[in-house]
Design a protein around this motif. Structure first.
Motif, mmCIF file in Angstrom:
data_model
loop_
_atom_site.group_PDB
_atom_site.id
_atom_site.type_symbol
_atom_site.label_atom_id
_atom_site.label_comp_id
_atom_site.label_asym_id
_atom_site.label_seq_id
_atom_site.Cartn_x
_atom_site.Cartn_y
_atom_site.Cartn_z
ATOM 1 N N VAL A 118 0.867 -1.184 0.000
ATOM 2 C CA VAL A 118 0.000 0.000 0.000
ATOM 3 C C VAL A 118 0.898 1.226 0.000
ATOM 4 N N GLY A 119 0.602 2.169 -0.877
ATOM 5 C CA GLY A 119 1.381 3.387 -0.977
ATOM 6 C C GLY A 119 0.808 4.500 -0.120
ATOM 7 N N LEU A 224 3.479 0.671 -7.856
ATOM 8 C CA LEU A 224 3.964 -0.453 -7.056
ATOM 9 C C LEU A 224 2.915 -0.949 -6.059
ATOM 10 N N SER A 225 1.828 -0.201 -5.903
ATOM 11 C CA SER A 225 0.880 -0.439 -4.812
ATOM 12 C C SER A 225 -0.441 -1.008 -5.302
ATOM 13 N N GLU A 226 -1.112 -1.730 -4.409
ATOM 14 C CA GLU A 226 -2.462 -2.216 -4.704
ATOM 15 C C GLU A 226 -3.521 -1.214 -4.270
ATOM 16 N N ALA A 227 -3.146 -0.266 -3.438
ATOM 17 C CA ALA A 227 -4.025 0.820 -3.004
ATOM 18 C C ALA A 227 -3.127 1.931 -2.482
ATOM 19 N N PRO A 252 -7.514 1.708 -6.120
ATOM 20 C CA PRO A 252 -8.292 2.274 -5.020
ATOM 21 C C PRO A 252 -7.486 3.344 -4.277
ATOM 22 N N LEU A 253 -8.082 4.506 -4.126
ATOM 23 C CA LEU A 253 -7.466 5.621 -3.402
ATOM 24 C C LEU A 253 -8.296 5.898 -2.162
ATOM 25 N N PHE A 254 -7.624 6.044 -1.025
ATOM 26 C CA PHE A 254 -8.300 6.274 0.251
ATOM 27 C C PHE A 254 -7.826 7.581 0.863
ATOM 28 N N ALA A 255 -8.764 8.311 1.473
ATOM 29 C CA ALA A 255 -8.442 9.582 2.107
ATOM 30 C C ALA A 255 -9.094 9.634 3.481
ATOM 31 N N PRO A 256 -8.310 9.643 4.554
ATOM 32 C CA PRO A 256 -8.888 9.751 5.895
ATOM 33 C C PRO A 256 -9.706 11.035 6.060
ATOM 34 N N VAL A 257 -10.771 10.896 6.830
ATOM 35 C CA VAL A 257 -11.663 12.025 7.100
ATOM 36 C C VAL A 257 -11.699 12.240 8.607
ATOM 37 N N TYR A 258 -11.370 13.444 9.042
ATOM 38 C CA TYR A 258 -11.386 13.718 10.480
ATOM 39 C C TYR A 258 -11.617 15.200 10.730
ATOM 40 N N GLU A 259 -12.220 15.468 11.883
ATOM 41 C CA GLU A 259 -12.476 16.854 12.272
ATOM 42 C C GLU A 259 -11.157 17.547 12.579
#
Length: 322
Positions: A118-119, A224-227, A252-259
């Motif tokens: 994971v990158g 190089l990454s799977e996500a 798949p791209l992920f972005a943390p969400v936080y206050e």
């Protein structure tokens, strides 16, 4: 032609003025099946039509200079990985196409090239909350045996490399400079373990760091990454471009969400609107809920199956509030 001689001549060609990756692939595809490949690499006229006068003159005269760099690579035990070598990750070719590096220069554990990864990309100036989130995500993934790939820059990159090593996992450092410039940074020195680290560069051995290199290197991190997990991307710059590159590869791209996310991190919001998946905090563990990422490593799952339902978000996940 012997393998090492071929690799040396490829390096010579890449060191020639006017030769980038795309031009290299054009030349390679023209001559790869030629019986007398050795003669072509020794400066015969066939190659001249692909170079301007300055480039052709440089090609004919650069053998000594490149030989000195080659000797330095050998002295430092740098591994030169040709794209036809079995260990070369072919997903670089399939995902980057003509932007794929013909050779990779590497220190460390080459087995990490084939390990599930994971990158991570993100701001050099990420907030404390952003760095905490990056560490949490990288630590969880590492403990599950997933390799962490990032760019060896300050901020998010360094945090994720450190998380991987401190948790007993593995990590790949993708450089934005030539590998002969590499040094172990003090943040990682006390936990460094060559059995669990791979240092990788797509650039010419002595090339200095540059913003352009950093932008280009992000493509290799994604490929190089799977996500990929993106932390606090700004509206412009390397991080958001890495996110767009990832989406362009259908990864798949992920972005943390936080206050409390900094106002400058508008890139995360933009990419969430373009197809990135949010990461929320688990009420049960008080850590980032990475179930959707772990799910993509299930051979029976597909990228479309990782979209979180509104019910799961409501019942199992909350934003980072503290």
């Amino acid at each position: 032609m012997e393998t090492n001689e071929l690799k040396f001549n490829i390096l010579r060609l890449l060191e020639t003025k006017g030769i980038g990756f795309a031009k290299f692939w054009t030349i390679w595809n023209a001559f790869k099946d030629d019986i007398d490949l050795d003669a072509i690499f020794k400066g015969q006229q066939e190659i001249k039509k692909y170079l301007n006068n300055e480039g052709y003159s440089d090609w004919q005269s650069n053998e000594k200079v490149v030989s000195e760099k080659w000797d330095k690579l050998l002295d430092k035990n740098v591994q030169v990985i040709f794209f036809e070598d079995d260990i070369y990750p072919q997903k670089l070719v399939s995902r980057l196409k003509k932007k794929a590096p013909p050779i990779l220069l590497a220190f460390g554990n080459l087995n990490l090239l084939s390990k599930t990864s994971v990158g991570f990309c993100g701001s050099r100036e990420a907030s404390g909350k952003g760095l905490e989130t990056a560490y949490d995500c990288a630590e969880q993934l590492s403990r599950d045996g997933i390799n962490i790939v990032s760019g060896y820059a300050h901020g998010v990159d360094m945090t994720t490399h450190r998380a991987a090593l401190e948790s007993g996992g593995t990590t790949t450092l993708v450089l934005a400079e030539g590998i002969l410039n590499f040094k172990i940074k003090k943040e990682l020195l006390s936990i460094w373990d060559w059995d669990r680290v791979l240092v990788l560069s797509e650039f010419l051995p002595g090339l200095p760091w540059s913003v352009r290199n950093a932008m280009q290197r992000n493509g290799v991190i994604c490929a190089l990454s799977e996500a990929v997990i993106l932390i606090e991307a700004k509206s412009r710059g390397g991080s958001i471009e890495a996110g767009k590159t990832c989406l362009g590869m259908n990864l798949p791209l992920f972005a943390p969400v936080y206050e409390g996310m900094p106002e400058s991190a508008v890139g995360n919001r933009e990419l969430l609107n373009q197809g990135a998946y949010p990461i929320y905090k688990s009420q049960k563990t008080s850590k980032a809920n990475l179930d959707k990422i772990f799910h993509i490593f299930d051979s029976d799952s597909s990228a479309s199956s990782i979209v979180p339902s509104s019910k799961s978000l409501k019942n199992n996940q909350i934003s980072f509030l503290d």
